[in-house]
Design a protein around this motif. Structure first.
Motif, PDB file in Angstrom:
ATOM      1  N   SER A 108      94.344  35.545  28.004  1.00  0.00           N
ATOM      2  CA  SER A 108      94.860  34.981  29.031  1.00  0.00           C
ATOM      3  C   SER A 108      96.113  34.103  29.382  1.00  0.00           C
ATOM      4  O   SER A 108      96.469  33.374  29.605  1.00  0.00           O
ATOM      5  CB  SER A 108      93.986  33.721  30.139  1.00  0.00           C
ATOM      6  OG  SER A 108      92.876  34.483  30.329  1.00  0.00           O
ATOM      7  N   VAL A 109      96.999  34.878  28.734  1.00  0.00           N
ATOM      8  CA  VAL A 109      98.619  34.368  28.092  1.00  0.00           C
ATOM      9  C   VAL A 109      99.220  35.698  28.780  1.00  0.00           C
ATOM     10  O   VAL A 109      99.757  36.459  28.822  1.00  0.00           O
ATOM     11  CB  VAL A 109      98.428  34.102  26.353  1.00  0.00           C
ATOM     12  CG1 VAL A 109      97.338  33.224  26.859  1.00  0.00           C
ATOM     13  CG2 VAL A 109      98.656  35.328  26.072  1.00  0.00           C
ATOM     14  N   SER A 110     100.739  34.830  28.546  1.00  0.00           N
ATOM     15  CA  SER A 110     102.064  35.087  29.490  1.00  0.00           C
ATOM     16  C   SER A 110     102.728  35.861  28.196  1.00  0.00           C
ATOM     17  O   SER A 110     102.400  35.244  26.596  1.00  0.00           O
ATOM     18  CB  SER A 110     102.529  35.316  30.844  1.00  0.00           C
ATOM     19  OG  SER A 110     103.180  33.665  30.077  1.00  0.00           O
ATOM     20  N   TYR A 111     103.596  36.488  27.956  1.00  0.00           N
ATOM     21  CA  TYR A 111     105.484  36.798  26.711  1.00  0.00           C
ATOM     22  C   TYR A 111     105.947  37.175  27.290  1.00  0.00           C
ATOM     23  O   TYR A 111     106.039  37.765  28.362  1.00  0.00           O
ATOM     24  CB  TYR A 111     104.415  38.346  26.004  1.00  0.00           C
ATOM     25  CG  TYR A 111     103.799  39.194  26.407  1.00  0.00           C
ATOM     26  CD1 TYR A 111     104.704  39.838  26.439  1.00  0.00           C
ATOM     27  CD2 TYR A 111     102.192  39.570  26.538  1.00  0.00           C
ATOM     28  CE1 TYR A 111     104.205  41.557  26.501  1.00  0.00           C
ATOM     29  CE2 TYR A 111     102.112  40.139  27.286  1.00  0.00           C
ATOM     30  CZ  TYR A 111     102.939  42.039  26.737  1.00  0.00           C
ATOM     31  OH  TYR A 111     102.252  42.987  27.026  1.00  0.00           O
ATOM     32  N   GLY A 112     106.937  37.164  27.065  1.00  0.00           N
ATOM     33  CA  GLY A 112     108.084  37.797  27.407  1.00  0.00           C
ATOM     34  C   GLY A 112     108.592  39.731  26.450  1.00  0.00           C
ATOM     35  O   GLY A 112     107.830  40.086  26.728  1.00  0.00           O
TER      36      GLY A 112
END
Length: 216
Positions: A108-112
């Motif tokens: 449940s994480v975002s990234y660039g």
């Protein structure tokens, strides 16, 4: 039914087999034999397009499982060596982002952005902005080791350190991460086009369902 896949100067034969299943799958066995399994009423045209869309990763995996080691330790790369490196790099660019997407959902994480680099001493990194960088040579490692590095960097999206909480988070996704970390420490310097790739003792499997997820 037999088909062939063209990747640069490589010709890779593969067979499409129908079976009682709901998903489309690609498996690459030791020696580099490629098999595509589809549902009994599945679309062969879709299977062919799926193989074509993943051709770079398939080519890199076939080379790895064939244990190809055609070069000397000369410093200057030959044209053939450069072509082979390009295939591996393209395979990494195709495969690693899919593993990042898969494990990011689990955490449940975002990234660039995701960058594939030719790093000498680092396997991966995560910036404070969430931009991820990975060493293309990870495509030469066993899939579980590559997954460990991906999870390691994604866990930094929650813990920008190597604290106890960080390692507990890694372990929650990769319970045997310590074994993969040790493998990389012991064998990482062999992930090169000028040294034999550590032996693989398993097939590589890619399964594709309706949302284009790839799992090993």
């Amino acid at each position: 039914m037999s088909h062939t896949l063209k990747v640069d100067d490589m010709t890779i034969p593969y067979e499409i087999i129908r079976s009682k299943r709901k998903t489309y799958g690609i498996s690459i066995a030791p020696g580099g034999k490629v098999t595509v399994r589809i549902p009994l009423r599945g679309s062969e045209r879709f299977a062919v397009s799926m193989v074509e869309s993943k051709k770079n990763w398939i080519a890199a995996s076939v080379l790895k499982l064939r244990q190809v080691e055609p070069y000397s330790s000369q410093k200057e790369k030959s044209p053939a060596q450069k072509r082979l490196e390009t295939i591996y790099r393209n395979g990494a660019k195709e495969y690693i982002p899919k593993r990042v997407s898969y494990f990011a959902r689990m955490l449940s994480v975002s990234y660039g952005t995701i960058t594939i680099r030719d790093q000498k001493t680092r396997w991966g990194s995560c910036s404070s902005k969430g931009n991820l960088s990975f060493n293309w040579r990870l495509i030469l490692a066993p899939p579980q080791v590559l997954d460990y590095v991906v999870v390691h960097e994604l866990c930094h999206r929650k813990e920008m350190n190597h604290s106890k909480r960080f390692w507990e988070l890694v372990e929650s996704i990769i319970p045997d991460y310590a074994a993969h970390r040790k493998w990389l420490k012991d064998n990482g310097n062999q992930l090169s086009l000028t040294l034999p790739t550590p032996a693989a003792d398993h097939s590589i499997h890619i399964f594709k369902d309706s949302d284009s997820q790839i799992d090993d």
